[in-house]
Design a protein around this motif. Sequence first.
Motif, PDB file in Angstrom:
ATOM      1  N   UNK A 139       0.847  -1.200   0.000  1.00  0.00           N
ATOM      2  CA  UNK A 139       0.000   0.000   0.000  1.00  0.00           C
ATOM      3  C   UNK A 139       0.878   1.244   0.000  1.00  0.00           C
ATOM      4  N   UNK A 140       0.872   1.994  -1.091  1.00  0.00           N
ATOM      5  CA  UNK A 140       1.834   3.100  -1.234  1.00  0.00           C
ATOM      6  C   UNK A 140       1.338   4.389  -0.590  1.00  0.00           C
ATOM      7  N   UNK A 141       1.492   4.515   0.714  1.00  0.00           N
ATOM      8  CA  UNK A 141       1.015   5.710   1.421  1.00  0.00           C
ATOM      9  C   UNK A 141       1.723   6.965   0.921  1.00  0.00           C
ATOM     10  N   UNK A 142       3.000   6.824   0.534  1.00  0.00           N
ATOM     11  CA  UNK A 142       3.726   7.972  -0.013  1.00  0.00           C
ATOM     12  C   UNK A 142       3.123   8.439  -1.323  1.00  0.00           C
ATOM     13  N   UNK A 143       2.759   7.481  -2.190  1.00  0.00           N
ATOM     14  CA  UNK A 143       2.138   7.835  -3.472  1.00  0.00           C
ATOM     15  C   UNK A 143       0.757   8.450  -3.262  1.00  0.00           C
ATOM     16  N   UNK A 144       0.036   7.960  -2.243  1.00  0.00           N
ATOM     17  CA  UNK A 144      -1.277   8.539  -1.911  1.00  0.00           C
ATOM     18  C   UNK A 144      -1.103  10.002  -1.513  1.00  0.00           C
ATOM     19  N   UNK A 145      -0.128  10.280  -0.655  1.00  0.00           N
ATOM     20  CA  UNK A 145       0.142  11.662  -0.227  1.00  0.00           C
ATOM     21  C   UNK A 145       0.566  12.537  -1.404  1.00  0.00           C
ATOM     22  N   UNK A 146       1.372  11.966  -2.301  1.00  0.00           N
ATOM     23  CA  UNK A 146       1.836  12.718  -3.465  1.00  0.00           C
ATOM     24  C   UNK A 146       0.669  13.082  -4.382  1.00  0.00           C
ATOM     25  N   UNK A 147      -0.235  12.114  -4.603  1.00  0.00           N
ATOM     26  CA  UNK A 147      -1.412  12.373  -5.435  1.00  0.00           C
ATOM     27  C   UNK A 147      -2.287  13.440  -4.798  1.00  0.00           C
ATOM     28  N   UNK A 148      -2.468  13.352  -3.477  1.00  0.00           N
ATOM     29  CA  UNK A 148      -3.261  14.364  -2.768  1.00  0.00           C
ATOM     30  C   UNK A 148      -2.600  15.737  -2.855  1.00  0.00           C
ATOM     31  N   UNK A 149      -1.280  15.763  -2.679  1.00  0.00           N
ATOM     32  CA  UNK A 149      -0.555  17.035  -2.744  1.00  0.00           C
ATOM     33  C   UNK A 149      -0.670  17.695  -4.103  1.00  0.00           C
ATOM     34  N   UNK A 150      -0.719  16.874  -5.165  1.00  0.00           N
ATOM     35  CA  UNK A 150      -0.827  17.438  -6.516  1.00  0.00           C
ATOM     36  C   UNK A 150      -2.170  18.112  -6.753  1.00  0.00           C
ATOM     37  N   UNK A 151      -3.181  17.790  -5.926  1.00  0.00           N
ATOM     38  CA  UNK A 151      -4.488  18.427  -6.084  1.00  0.00           C
ATOM     39  C   UNK A 151      -4.522  19.830  -5.485  1.00  0.00           C
ATOM     40  N   UNK A 152      -3.546  20.158  -4.635  1.00  0.00           N
ATOM     41  CA  UNK A 152      -3.548  21.474  -3.994  1.00  0.00           C
ATOM     42  C   UNK A 152      -3.277  22.600  -4.988  1.00  0.00           C
ATOM     43  N   UNK A 153      -2.465  22.310  -6.010  1.00  0.00           N
ATOM     44  CA  UNK A 153      -2.140  23.336  -6.997  1.00  0.00           C
ATOM     45  C   UNK A 153      -3.368  23.818  -7.768  1.00  0.00           C
ATOM     46  N   UNK A 154      -4.183  22.912  -8.359  1.00  0.00           N
ATOM     47  CA  UNK A 154      -5.379  23.404  -9.047  1.00  0.00           C
ATOM     48  C   UNK A 154      -6.389  24.064  -8.110  1.00  0.00           C
TER      49      UNK A 154
END
Length: 345
Positions: A139-154
């Motif tokens: 379970x890639x918790x780091x990738x989950x956080x990265x995907x969530x972080x990428x939503x902050x820009x838009x």
Amino acid sequence: DTFGDRSLSQGLSVLVGLGLCVTMLGLGCAVELGQLGQQLRRPVGLLLALLGQFVAMPLLAFLLALIFALDEVAAVAVLLCGCCPGGNLSNLMSVLVDGDMNLSIIMTASSTLLALFLMPLCLWIYSRHWINTAVVQLLPLGAVSLTLGSTLLPIGLGVLIRYRHPRAADLMVKISLWSLLVTLVVLFILTGTMLGPDLLAQIPASVYAIAVLMPLAGYALGYGLATVFKMPPHCRRTVSLETGCQNVQLCTAILKLTFSPELIGSMYMFPLLYALFQSAEAGLFVLAYKMYGKDSYKQDTLGEEEDTDISYKKLKEEEVADTSYGTVTTEEHNSIQMEPTQTAL
């Protein structure tokens, strides 16, 4: 065939990424800085988003996965959906049930921001039951956080557009809602094409049952939560929709971008099934409200308007009385002049 599947898979990843960006941009365009300031001073919406999206829904997903004895792959898909923040569908449905739009938008935006920290935490806590399985260890918790972080820009870009160009922001909100519907339809078609016509038959009946029960229970939990906070009926409807509606685009993006199709298999379809049933059930609630709840809402609104009219008439009468002061004599002027001062107090 392999090349075709690879191209289709890449196209699906691009579609999911673009759809998520447009959705988050639309969410940002719906947020006004003034509303954010009010919510920070009295953060009821923030608290409700926290309790609904990161306490009630993850626990509900965990319990359903245990009750229906799901395997580790299905359990992770259900947990991932349950730990997601609120979705834009709730904003659209809140309009249709005469809900509190400011509360709806603030709850969606705040749950999305909170998800950056709380979604990986909830996944880590509730996946402990399946910790010895391969899929949970991967379970890639780091990738989950990265995907969530990428939503902050838009989202941030959307807030800026709202601040600088309100008309363009209104247009962007409408575009994002339409893109939500189009993306879900295209995802159903492309996923079915890529994984084959027997895909839906491969999904266990227990997963279908959870896809039906989970949004329904979420709506009930949200309404109960708002009732505990003694909120008015239109806010209860709003919180109900906000709690049951999950950001299925985000869930789909995480499943697509962090797990291989061989590992996740047919469970890639779970967020799409959830989206189908959460939309259908919310649509039934809207229909029931239009048929049975609309009259009471109109009466409440009419009562408020009557109070406003009475106040307005009283104000006009006082204005008429003020104009008559010019006809009185100088001796009476001082005694009468005290009356508007008393009224102002």
